[in-house]
Design an enzyme around this catalytic site. Structure first.
Site, PDB file in Angstrom:
ATOM      1  N   LYS A 191       0.836  -1.204   0.000  1.00  0.00           N
ATOM      2  CA  LYS A 191       0.000   0.000   0.000  1.00  0.00           C
ATOM      3  C   LYS A 191       0.871   1.254   0.000  1.00  0.00           C
ATOM      4  O   LYS A 191       0.661   2.174  -0.786  1.00  0.00           O
ATOM      5  CB  LYS A 191      -0.905   0.001   1.247  1.00  0.00           C
ATOM      6  CG  LYS A 191      -1.582   1.346   1.509  1.00  0.00           C
ATOM      7  CD  LYS A 191      -2.489   1.336   2.727  1.00  0.00           C
ATOM      8  CE  LYS A 191      -1.801   1.541   4.045  1.00  0.00           C
ATOM      9  NZ  LYS A 191      -1.509   2.938   4.416  1.00  0.00           N
ATOM     10  N   ASN A 192       1.864   1.281   0.899  1.00  0.00           N
ATOM     11  CA  ASN A 192       2.623   2.522   1.076  1.00  0.00           C
ATOM     12  C   ASN A 192       3.655   2.771  -0.020  1.00  0.00           C
ATOM     13  O   ASN A 192       4.329   3.802  -0.008  1.00  0.00           O
ATOM     14  CB  ASN A 192       3.265   2.558   2.468  1.00  0.00           C
ATOM     15  CG  ASN A 192       2.209   2.739   3.553  1.00  0.00           C
ATOM     16  OD1 ASN A 192       1.036   3.008   3.243  1.00  0.00           O
ATOM     17  ND2 ASN A 192       2.603   2.584   4.802  1.00  0.00           N
ATOM     18  N   CYS A 221      -5.155  12.724  13.140  1.00  0.00           N
ATOM     19  CA  CYS A 221      -5.635  11.374  12.892  1.00  0.00           C
ATOM     20  C   CYS A 221      -5.459  10.566  14.168  1.00  0.00           C
ATOM     21  O   CYS A 221      -4.853  11.033  15.126  1.00  0.00           O
ATOM     22  CB  CYS A 221      -4.925  10.739  11.720  1.00  0.00           C
ATOM     23  SG  CYS A 221      -3.373  10.008  12.116  1.00  0.00           S
ATOM     24  N   ARG A 236       0.634  14.355  13.758  1.00  0.00           N
ATOM     25  CA  ARG A 236       1.172  14.228  12.400  1.00  0.00           C
ATOM     26  C   ARG A 236       1.225  15.555  11.633  1.00  0.00           C
ATOM     27  O   ARG A 236       0.511  15.754  10.644  1.00  0.00           O
ATOM     28  CB  ARG A 236       0.413  13.156  11.616  1.00  0.00           C
ATOM     29  CG  ARG A 236       0.484  11.811  12.301  1.00  0.00           C
ATOM     30  CD  ARG A 236      -0.253  10.739  11.576  1.00  0.00           C
ATOM     31  NE  ARG A 236       0.476  10.172  10.456  1.00  0.00           N
ATOM     32  CZ  ARG A 236      -0.023   9.239   9.656  1.00  0.00           C
ATOM     33  NH1 ARG A 236      -1.236   8.774   9.856  1.00  0.00           N
ATOM     34  NH2 ARG A 236       0.689   8.752   8.667  1.00  0.00           N
ATOM     35  N   ASP A 279       4.541   0.406  12.036  1.00  0.00           N
ATOM     36  CA  ASP A 279       3.351  -0.213  11.433  1.00  0.00           C
ATOM     37  C   ASP A 279       3.196  -1.690  11.804  1.00  0.00           C
ATOM     38  O   ASP A 279       2.198  -2.318  11.423  1.00  0.00           O
ATOM     39  CB  ASP A 279       3.374  -0.060   9.907  1.00  0.00           C
ATOM     40  CG  ASP A 279       3.121   1.377   9.477  1.00  0.00           C
ATOM     41  OD1 ASP A 279       2.647   2.171  10.297  1.00  0.00           O
ATOM     42  OD2 ASP A 279       3.398   1.697   8.302  1.00  0.00           O
ATOM     43  N   ARG A 302      -8.776  -0.642   4.342  1.00  0.00           N
ATOM     44  CA  ARG A 302      -7.864   0.379   3.815  1.00  0.00           C
ATOM     45  C   ARG A 302      -6.505  -0.226   3.477  1.00  0.00           C
ATOM     46  O   ARG A 302      -5.800   0.281   2.615  1.00  0.00           O
ATOM     47  CB  ARG A 302      -7.665   1.495   4.852  1.00  0.00           C
ATOM     48  CG  ARG A 302      -8.894   2.342   5.064  1.00  0.00           C
ATOM     49  CD  ARG A 302      -8.572   3.512   5.956  1.00  0.00           C
ATOM     50  NE  ARG A 302      -7.316   4.110   5.507  1.00  0.00           N
ATOM     51  CZ  ARG A 302      -6.459   4.752   6.281  1.00  0.00           C
ATOM     52  NH1 ARG A 302      -6.715   4.901   7.547  1.00  0.00           N
ATOM     53  NH2 ARG A 302      -5.356   5.250   5.786  1.00  0.00           N
TER      54      ARG A 302
HETATM   55  N1  EPU Z   1       6.538  14.499  11.233  1.00  0.00           N
HETATM   56  C1  EPU Z   1       6.712  15.806  11.586  1.00  0.00           C
HETATM   57  N2  EPU Z   1       6.644  16.750  10.602  1.00  0.00           N
HETATM   58  C2  EPU Z   1       6.415  16.441   9.304  1.00  0.00           C
HETATM   59  C3  EPU Z   1       6.247  15.087   8.949  1.00  0.00           C
HETATM   60  C4  EPU Z   1       6.313  14.126   9.942  1.00  0.00           C
HETATM   61  O1  EPU Z   1       6.929  16.117  12.755  1.00  0.00           O
HETATM   62  O2  EPU Z   1       6.358  17.354   8.460  1.00  0.00           O
HETATM   63  C5  EPU Z   1       6.637  13.450  12.282  1.00  0.00           C
HETATM   64  C6  EPU Z   1       5.359  12.635  12.445  1.00  0.00           C
HETATM   65  O3  EPU Z   1       4.414  13.274  13.261  1.00  0.00           O
HETATM   66  C7  EPU Z   1       5.894  11.358  13.064  1.00  0.00           C
HETATM   67  C8  EPU Z   1       7.262  11.204  12.377  1.00  0.00           C
HETATM   68  O4  EPU Z   1       7.595  12.505  11.868  1.00  0.00           O
HETATM   69  O5  EPU Z   1       6.100  11.533  14.423  1.00  0.00           O
HETATM   70  C9  EPU Z   1       7.314  10.219  11.251  1.00  0.00           C
HETATM   71  O6  EPU Z   1       6.219  10.389  10.387  1.00  0.00           O
HETATM   72  P1  EPU Z   1       6.309  10.134   8.820  1.00  0.00           P
HETATM   73  O7  EPU Z   1       6.282  11.431   8.108  1.00  0.00           O
HETATM   74  O8  EPU Z   1       7.462   9.221   8.568  1.00  0.00           O
HETATM   75  O9  EPU Z   1       4.968   9.346   8.554  1.00  0.00           O
HETATM   76  P2  EPU Z   1       4.030   9.459   7.271  1.00  0.00           P
HETATM   77  O10 EPU Z   1       4.826   9.716   6.063  1.00  0.00           O
HETATM   78  O11 EPU Z   1       2.883  10.359   7.556  1.00  0.00           O
HETATM   79  C10 EPU Z   1       4.201   6.944   6.611  1.00  0.00           C
HETATM   80  C11 EPU Z   1       3.272   5.782   6.421  1.00  0.00           C
HETATM   81  C12 EPU Z   1       2.717   5.374   7.772  1.00  0.00           C
HETATM   82  C13 EPU Z   1       3.882   4.964   8.662  1.00  0.00           C
HETATM   83  C14 EPU Z   1       4.884   6.105   8.763  1.00  0.00           C
HETATM   84  C15 EPU Z   1       6.135   5.744   9.550  1.00  0.00           C
HETATM   85  C16 EPU Z   1       2.338   5.984   4.213  1.00  0.00           C
HETATM   86  C17 EPU Z   1       1.162   6.270   3.357  1.00  0.00           C
HETATM   87  N3  EPU Z   1       2.195   6.165   5.522  1.00  0.00           N
HETATM   88  O12 EPU Z   1       3.449   7.990   7.193  1.00  0.00           O
HETATM   89  O13 EPU Z   1       1.892   4.247   7.537  1.00  0.00           O
HETATM   90  O14 EPU Z   1       3.410   4.636   9.948  1.00  0.00           O
HETATM   91  O15 EPU Z   1       5.295   6.536   7.445  1.00  0.00           O
HETATM   92  O16 EPU Z   1       6.788   4.673   8.960  1.00  0.00           O
HETATM   93  O17 EPU Z   1       3.385   5.580   3.714  1.00  0.00           O
HETATM   94  C18 EPU Z   1       0.019   2.833   7.859  1.00  0.00           C
HETATM   95  O18 EPU Z   1       0.268   2.328   6.760  1.00  0.00           O
HETATM   96  O19 EPU Z   1      -0.800   2.322   8.676  1.00  0.00           O
HETATM   97  C19 EPU Z   1       0.711   4.063   8.249  1.00  0.00           C
HETATM   98  C20 EPU Z   1       0.272   4.863   9.207  1.00  0.00           C
END
Ligand code: EPU
Length: 429
Positions: A22-23, A126, A131, A316, A408
């Site tokens: 998915k990701n 969320c 996030r 995850d 999802r």
């Molecule tokens: N963060 C910030 N600022 C930003 C972006 C992120 O502070 O601008 C923080 C977040 O709040 C969190 C950390 O950085 O504490 C890491 O978040 P990240 O940005 O890596 O997460 P994401 O890109 O929103 C993706 C996956 C998530 C997975 C995370 C961590 C997808 C679509 N989503 O989310 O997947 O948990 O990386 O590996 O790729 C899931 O599939 O169930 C899921 C939640």
């Protein structure tokens, strides 16, 4: 609303085909925004999130055609999706769509890079944490975009186009790395992204971008070097297998005992999860067709882990490991370092008889001898599937409500588990 009913106690034996990730599929679909030529993706999982992103991209004017399997492929090999963004019809991603799925915010970078402007709704909070998107915006500003927040929307402009920059992330972020990479490939000049996330899904996107004509070095590492090009072409790309789905079914088999082949799974993407499962007393073997999981009678041993960015233990898979450890012969500890509120499954696991205590970001799981089925519900995807794992071992019936969370991210979950002997059925709501 649909419900899933599980009568626990059956061992799992057989083969579970692992779907496309998915990701990886979501950002791969998004990069089609960068080129007027057709991007053809195969092994695309049939998931609610993929369907929703299809709608979002169609709203931007992308022409999407989905075909079933190719001749000779088995029924589990995913969809083939052709995406063509000949012209971008609309650079706005509306709140009604972005609020349903955070990853759709990632259209910001490609829209800016291709059109010089974008208006994308802020995704909002969320269930697993606040996030924020501050690092996404920082990266776009470094690349020369002007950004303002207006009525809940990020309004970004780069009138004379984006230009290469040196971007250093304070914290590892999957989404911010995707955003910076997707924008930098069409920026003028060179970009360095330091402290980039090295998750396999980012490597998959980078490899696809290279096939489209992008110039990227350091793929799969934490420093990405990009030389901008003026345009990208089309290509064909197969989505990597889903490592989180793999880890989840591995834990299902570890929980019930038995012998399961996770077909097409890639062990190289799951090093930390495999290590932890072996510590827990589960046999895990990388074989030609995928990964084989076996547990025959041996008790589950407790483990101590912390979630962290790749290659460490993934957040995850945290909820799923917790479910597994509810029946270990001792006390496990799990520290969640990525999301501040990703313990929503604890209360629900307790309904099945689990003994879990939270101390800030750390959960202490005292193994119990028996779980007992109960009605449960969960607030996010991975939390929901942790309840499936517990339900597979619980005595009696577990009813999982709010199944849309599972849909999802897990394709035909009940069919995959039933084929290995689990008693799992879906009741349409
Ligand atoms: N963060 C910030 N600022 C930003 C972006 C992120 O502070 O601008 C923080 C977040 O709040 C969190 C950390 O950085 O504490 C890491 O978040 P990240 O940005 O890596 O997460 P994401 O890109 O929103 C993706 C996956 C998530 C997975 C995370 C961590 C997808 C679509 N989503 O989310 O997947 O948990 O990386 O590996 O790729 C899931 O599939 O169930 C899921 C939640």
């Amino acid at each position: 609303m649909d419900r899933i009913m599980i009568r626990g106690g059956n061992r799992l034996n057989g083969t579970i085909p692992i779907s496309g990730a998915k990701n990886a599929a979501l950002p791969l679909m998004i990069i089609s925004l960068l080129s007027p030529a057709t991007l053809t993706l195969s092994n695309v999982p049939r998931l609610a999130d993929v369907r929703l992103l299809q709608r979002i991209l169609q709203n931007h004017g992308i022409d999407i055609m989905v075909a079933g399997k190719r001749l000779g492929q088995d029924g589990m090999s995913g969809d083939i999706m052709h995406l063509t963004a000949r012209q971008i019809a609309d650079t706005t991603a509306p709140y009604e769509l972005v609020s349903k799925m955070r990853a759709s915010f990632w259209v910001l970078g490609p829209l800016l890079a291709r059109c010089g402007e974008a208006r994308v709704s802020l995704p909002g909070g969320c269930a697993i944490g606040t996030r924020p998107v501050d690092m996404h915006l920082m990266a776009m500003e470094k690349l020369g975009a002007e950004i303002e927040i207006d009525g809940g929307y990020v309004v970004a402009r780069a009138r004379t186009g984006l230009r290469g920059a040196h971007i250093r992330f304070e914290k590892v972020s999957v989404g911010a790395t995707h955003a910076a990479l997707m924008a930098a490939v069409l920026a003028r000049g060179d970009t360095i992204i330091e402290n980039a996330a090295a998750e396999p899904e980012i490597g998959d996107v980078a490899e696809c971008l290279v096939k489209m004509g992008a110039r990227i070095e350091g793929i799969h590492s934490s420093v990405l070097r990009i030389s901008g090009v003026t345009s990208l072409g089309g290509t064909e790309h197969s989505v990597i297998p889903d490592r989180i789905e793999t880890g989840t079914y591995a834990m299902c088999a570890g929980m019930t005992g038995g012998d399961v082949l996770l077909k097409n799974a890639n062990a190289a993407h799951l090093g930390a999860v495999i290590d932890v499962m072996r510590q827990a007393g589960i046999d895990v073997d990388a074989v030609n067709e995928g990964i084989r999981i076996r547990r025959n009678g041996a008790a589950l041993r407790p483990v101590k882990i912390e979630t962290a960015p790749f290659p460490a233990f993934p957040t995850d898979c945290q909820a799923q490991l917790m479910a597994l450890m509810t029946m270990a012969s001792g006390t496990s500890t799990i520290r969640e370092t990525i999301f501040e509120n990703r313990f929503m499954h604890v209360q629900e696991l307790a309904r099945l008889g689990a003994d879990i205590h939270l101390h800030g970001d750390t959960a202490e799981i005292r193994g119990v001898r028996k779980l007992t089925g109960a009605p449960v519900m969960a607030t996010d995807l991975r939390a929901s599937v942790s309840l499936v794992i517990a339900g597979l071992a619980a005595a009696g019936e577990t009813v999982i409500n709010r199944v849309y969370h599972l849909d999802r991210g897990f394709e035909t979950l009940e069919e995959k588990l039933s084929a290995c002997g689990a008693d799992v059925t879906r009741q349409a709501g």
